[in-house]
Design an enzyme around this catalytic site. Structure first.
Site, PDB file in Angstrom:
ATOM      1  N   ASN A   1      28.599 -25.198  84.487  1.00 15.09           N
ATOM      2  CA  ASN A   1      29.846 -24.922  85.205  1.00 15.09           C
ATOM      3  C   ASN A   1      29.727 -25.559  86.586  1.00 15.09           C
ATOM      4  O   ASN A   1      29.000 -25.059  87.443  1.00 15.09           O
ATOM      5  CB  ASN A   1      30.039 -23.401  85.300  1.00 15.09           C
TER       6      ASN A   1
ATOM      7  N   LYS B   1      31.954 -25.768  88.792  1.00 14.74           N
ATOM      8  CA  LYS B   1      32.769 -25.054  89.795  1.00 14.74           C
ATOM      9  C   LYS B   1      33.562 -26.058  90.631  1.00 14.74           C
ATOM     10  O   LYS B   1      33.957 -27.096  90.118  1.00 14.74           O
ATOM     11  CB  LYS B   1      31.882 -24.111  90.629  1.00 14.74           C
TER      12      LYS B   1
ATOM     13  N   HIS C   1      35.610 -15.799  84.372  1.00  9.43           N
ATOM     14  CA  HIS C   1      34.463 -16.000  85.267  1.00  9.43           C
ATOM     15  C   HIS C   1      34.562 -15.054  86.461  1.00  9.43           C
ATOM     16  O   HIS C   1      35.653 -14.764  86.949  1.00  9.43           O
ATOM     17  CB  HIS C   1      34.420 -17.454  85.759  1.00  9.43           C
TER      18      HIS C   1
ATOM     19  N   GLU D   1      34.076 -15.405  89.522  1.00  9.12           N
ATOM     20  CA  GLU D   1      34.767 -15.896  90.720  1.00  9.12           C
ATOM     21  C   GLU D   1      36.280 -15.783  90.567  1.00  9.12           C
ATOM     22  O   GLU D   1      37.001 -15.533  91.536  1.00  9.12           O
ATOM     23  CB  GLU D   1      34.307 -17.332  91.029  1.00  9.12           C
TER      24      GLU D   1
ATOM     25  N   GLU E   1      27.182 -12.703  82.717  1.00 10.56           N
ATOM     26  CA  GLU E   1      26.804 -13.183  84.045  1.00 10.56           C
ATOM     27  C   GLU E   1      26.891 -12.029  85.037  1.00 10.56           C
ATOM     28  O   GLU E   1      27.974 -11.745  85.569  1.00 10.56           O
ATOM     29  CB  GLU E   1      27.760 -14.300  84.496  1.00 10.56           C
TER      30      GLU E   1
ATOM     31  N   GLY F   1      24.710 -17.410  91.921  1.00 14.12           N
ATOM     32  CA  GLY F   1      24.623 -18.151  93.173  1.00 14.12           C
ATOM     33  C   GLY F   1      23.740 -17.499  94.223  1.00 14.12           C
ATOM     34  O   GLY F   1      23.785 -17.863  95.397  1.00 14.12           O
TER      35      GLY F   1
ATOM     36  N   SER G   1      21.927 -17.760  88.372  1.00 15.54           N
ATOM     37  CA  SER G   1      20.694 -18.299  88.963  1.00 15.54           C
ATOM     38  C   SER G   1      19.686 -18.814  87.936  1.00 15.54           C
ATOM     39  O   SER G   1      18.470 -18.765  88.173  1.00 15.54           O
ATOM     40  CB  SER G   1      20.049 -17.280  89.907  1.00 15.54           C
TER      41      SER G   1
HETATM   42  P1  13P Z   1      24.608 -20.130  89.367  1.00 16.71           P
HETATM   43  O1  13P Z   1      23.818 -20.743  88.248  1.00 16.71           O
HETATM   44  O2  13P Z   1      24.860 -21.090  90.499  1.00 16.71           O
HETATM   45  O3  13P Z   1      24.063 -18.813  89.793  1.00 16.71           O
HETATM   46  O4  13P Z   1      26.072 -19.832  88.768  1.00 16.71           O
HETATM   47  C1  13P Z   1      26.170 -19.194  87.548  1.00 16.71           C
HETATM   48  C2  13P Z   1      27.569 -19.252  87.105  1.00 16.71           C
HETATM   49  O5  13P Z   1      28.448 -18.647  87.693  1.00 16.71           O
HETATM   50  C3  13P Z   1      27.897 -20.081  85.935  1.00 16.71           C
HETATM   51  O6  13P Z   1      29.198 -19.853  85.499  1.00 16.71           O
END
Ligand code: 13P
Length: 247
Positions: free
Chosen positions: A9, A11, A93, A95, A163, A169, A209
């Protein structure tokens, strides 16, 4: 259960130049053939990536509209995504849930429409830190699962991504035991609420992560069927290491 599945992803990251470099790194990497690999670039680069990336890797969108296109300023329809060659969309997701305010019902509508048009859904679930600390991890994940289950006509083209929000993150990856525990609970939920067949076939991948250093230990767990990777998917060689962690 099922083929190992690794999603990247990206983002809201990248430029034409940085993405062209990432694509060329991925194209020159040696990837295990027995893994489903998908990357989700920002919408504006989907076409560029689709046209330059190895066919071994499928393309996903990071979001979609709830129905057919039309007078929906700023939205992108499922039909448009399919027109560009997308095979998947990431929905729910954290976010989008927590920064953009999307709720279970809205996410369910998107999932139902995407699947009705044969776009696969990477369905994300996961608890906040305070929910985990309050002992509500399973409750939250099951509610999110129920919203998907109420909406989707079939689970054939759905991959579940667990997740935990506190791991996204942050560099604070869930331990293999923590992830495995939730994956087992989600599979058990599917078995009780959908069917034993769907429970055993549906891939449940972990995100939060994941990196080149911790993927191997996580991948050993029986119910971790792959990964959804954020930051580390922006580095071609590290993403390849994660793909190749299939056991
Ligand atoms: P990170 O791997 O940067 O923690 O993000 C995970 C994520 O949100 C994948 O959709």
């Amino acid at each position: 259960s099922g083929k190992f599945f690794v999603g990247g992803n990206w983002k809201c990251n990248g430029t034409k130049d940085s993405i062209s470099k990432l694509v060329s790194d991925l194209n020159s990497a040696t990837l295990e053939s027995d893994v489903d690999v998908v990357v989700a670039p920002p919408f504006v680069y989907l076409d560029q990536v689709k046209n330059s990336l190895t066919e071994q890797i499928e393309i996903a969108a990071q979001n979609c509209w709830t129905g057919k296109g039309g007078a929906f300023t700023g939205e992108i329809s499922v039909e448009q995504l399919k027109d560009l060659g997308c095979k998947w969309v990431v929905l729910g997701h954290s976010e989008r849930r927590h920064i953009l305010g999307e709720n279970n019902e809205f996410i369910g509508k998107k999932a139902a429409y995407a699947l009705s048009q044969n776009l696969g859904v990477i369905a994300c679930i996961g608890e906040l830190l305070e929910e985990r600390e309050a002992g509500k991890t399973f409750d939250v994940c099951f509610q999110q699962m129920k919203a998907f289950a109420d909406a989707v006509p079939s689970w054939d083209d759905v991959v579940i991504a667990y997740e935990p929000v506190w791991a996204i993150g942050t560099g604070k990856v869930a331990t293999p035991e923590q992830a495995q525990e939730v994956h087992v609970a989600v599979r058990d939920w599917l078995s009780k609420n959908v069917s034993a067949e769907v429970a055993s076939k549906t891939r449940i991948i972990y995100g939060g992560s994941v990196n080149g250093g911790n993927c191997a230990e996580l991948a050993k767990k029986e119910d971790i069927d792959g990964f959804l990777v954020g930051g580390a998917s922006l580095k071609g060689p590290e993403f390849a290491t994660i793909i190749n962690s299939v056991t």
